[in-house]
Design a protein around this motif. Sequence first.
Motif, short mmCIF file in Angstrom:
data_model
loop_
_atom_site.label_atom_id
_atom_site.label_comp_id
_atom_site.label_asym_id
_atom_site.label_seq_id
_atom_site.Cartn_x
_atom_site.Cartn_y
_atom_site.Cartn_z
N TYR A 179 0.83 -1.19 0.00
CA TYR A 179 0.00 0.00 0.00
C TYR A 179 0.88 1.25 0.00
N GLY A 180 0.34 2.32 -0.57
CA GLY A 180 1.02 3.60 -0.56
C GLY A 180 0.18 4.61 0.20
N LEU A 181 0.82 5.68 0.64
CA LEU A 181 0.14 6.73 1.40
C LEU A 181 0.43 8.08 0.77
N ALA A 182 -0.63 8.81 0.41
CA ALA A 182 -0.49 10.19 -0.06
C ALA A 182 -0.77 11.12 1.11
N LEU A 183 0.15 12.04 1.37
CA LEU A 183 0.03 12.98 2.48
C LEU A 183 0.21 14.41 1.97
N GLY A 184 -0.66 15.32 2.40
CA GLY A 184 -0.47 16.72 2.09
C GLY A 184 0.80 17.25 2.72
N PRO A 185 1.32 18.41 2.24
CA PRO A 185 2.60 18.93 2.72
C PRO A 185 2.70 19.09 4.23
N GLN A 186 1.65 19.62 4.87
CA GLN A 186 1.72 19.81 6.32
C GLN A 186 1.79 18.48 7.05
N GLY A 187 0.94 17.54 6.65
CA GLY A 187 0.96 16.23 7.28
C GLY A 187 2.26 15.50 7.03
N TYR A 188 2.82 15.64 5.82
CA TYR A 188 4.08 14.97 5.49
C TYR A 188 5.20 15.47 6.39
N THR A 189 5.29 16.81 6.53
CA THR A 189 6.33 17.38 7.38
C THR A 189 6.15 16.95 8.83
N GLY A 190 4.91 16.96 9.32
CA GLY A 190 4.65 16.56 10.70
C GLY A 190 5.04 15.11 10.95
N VAL A 191 4.73 14.24 10.00
CA VAL A 191 5.06 12.82 10.15
C VAL A 191 6.58 12.61 10.16
N VAL A 192 7.27 13.27 9.23
CA VAL A 192 8.72 13.10 9.13
C VAL A 192 9.43 13.56 10.41
N GLU A 193 8.91 14.62 11.03
CA GLU A 193 9.60 15.21 12.18
C GLU A 193 9.21 14.60 13.51
N THR A 194 8.20 13.73 13.53
CA THR A 194 7.70 13.18 14.78
C THR A 194 8.35 11.83 15.10
N THR A 195 8.74 11.66 16.35
CA THR A 195 9.24 10.36 16.82
C THR A 195 8.30 9.83 17.88
N GLU A 196 8.23 8.51 17.98
CA GLU A 196 7.38 7.87 18.98
C GLU A 196 8.20 7.58 20.24
N HIS A 197 7.57 6.96 21.22
CA HIS A 197 8.20 6.78 22.54
C HIS A 197 9.51 6.02 22.46
N ASP A 206 9.10 5.99 9.40
CA ASP A 206 9.58 4.61 9.24
C ASP A 206 8.53 3.59 9.68
N HIS A 207 7.81 3.93 10.76
CA HIS A 207 6.76 3.04 11.25
C HIS A 207 5.67 2.88 10.18
N LEU A 208 5.29 3.99 9.56
CA LEU A 208 4.27 3.94 8.52
C LEU A 208 4.72 3.09 7.34
N ARG A 209 5.97 3.23 6.95
CA ARG A 209 6.46 2.43 5.82
C ARG A 209 6.41 0.94 6.14
N GLN A 210 6.67 0.57 7.38
CA GLN A 210 6.59 -0.84 7.76
C GLN A 210 5.15 -1.35 7.67
N ILE A 211 4.19 -0.52 8.05
CA ILE A 211 2.79 -0.92 7.98
C ILE A 211 2.32 -1.05 6.54
N LEU A 212 2.72 -0.09 5.71
CA LEU A 212 2.24 -0.02 4.33
C LEU A 212 2.93 -1.01 3.41
N GLY A 213 4.23 -1.18 3.59
CA GLY A 213 5.00 -1.98 2.66
C GLY A 213 5.27 -1.26 1.36
N GLY A 214 4.90 0.03 1.30
CA GLY A 214 5.08 0.81 0.08
C GLY A 214 5.44 2.24 0.42
N PRO A 215 5.39 3.14 -0.56
CA PRO A 215 5.90 4.50 -0.38
C PRO A 215 4.93 5.43 0.35
N ILE A 216 5.51 6.49 0.93
CA ILE A 216 4.76 7.64 1.43
C ILE A 216 5.13 8.81 0.55
#
Length: 267
Positions: free
Chosen positions: A170-188, A195-205
């Motif tokens: 699966y692939g994920l399309a993200l608007g610019p604001q969401g893309y930046t927020g996802v790239v800059e956010t780390t989990e606990h 990276d977590h999203l790519r593991q779930i999707l198996g495809g590109p963001i």
Amino acid sequence: MNHLLRSHAPITEKGWEQIDEEGRQRLIPALAARKLVDFSGPLGWNHSASNLGRTTAVEASPVEGLTARKRHVLPLAELRAAFAVSRDELLDADRGARDVDLAELDQAAARIAQAENIAVLHGWAGAGMKGITDASPHPPISLGERYADYPGHVARAVELLLAEGVSGPYGLALGPQGYTGVVETTEHGGLVVFDHLRQILGGPIVWAPGVRGAVVISLRGGDFLFESGQDLSIGYDRHDEGSVYLYLEESFSFRVASAEAAVALYS
């Protein structure tokens, strides 16, 4: 000579090289939708319609004793974004300048890429194109305001697709604001959400200007069909003493073959 009339422009070969390269650099990252759907073509400027493979009966034929049917097609739509380049800047390009002012080209590329993304992902009613999110039968999933929660929401979308028998990756399309927020956010645990999203999707963001929220799309193939007549090209319109007037242009159609192969996510 073709309809782009590039040979009529007062632009040298070196000038065209800079203009074309700048256009490619601006368009390739921004053309998100075509990275997630089936792309066919380019089939040329003269290609005018996509075959839908369906017909309707015609009530009467010219001669008795015959049956007749009319074939259905989806007309291609044309998009054009105009821009201008200073003739002084073009002369400097011929002298070897590498910092030629092509700001209007950059803006034109951003506009036409955004329009294409919107047409594919959210639809373009005026051109008869139904978008992926409009066609999806699945209830939209709320993204909320925390980017760290995105993996959970995307996992729900993937689960919906799997339950419908829609395989990945699966692939994920993200608007610019969401893309930046996802790239800059780390989990606990320090894992980057991207990276977590790519593991779930198996495809590109993909960074997708024009997208509202996000869209999870199956990449198994055959579900979403983009047909290119003329791919994005730069043509010549006219010139005066100070500027050369150019445009970016493309023709395409888009249709949904399997609406269940995508899930929309909204903020």
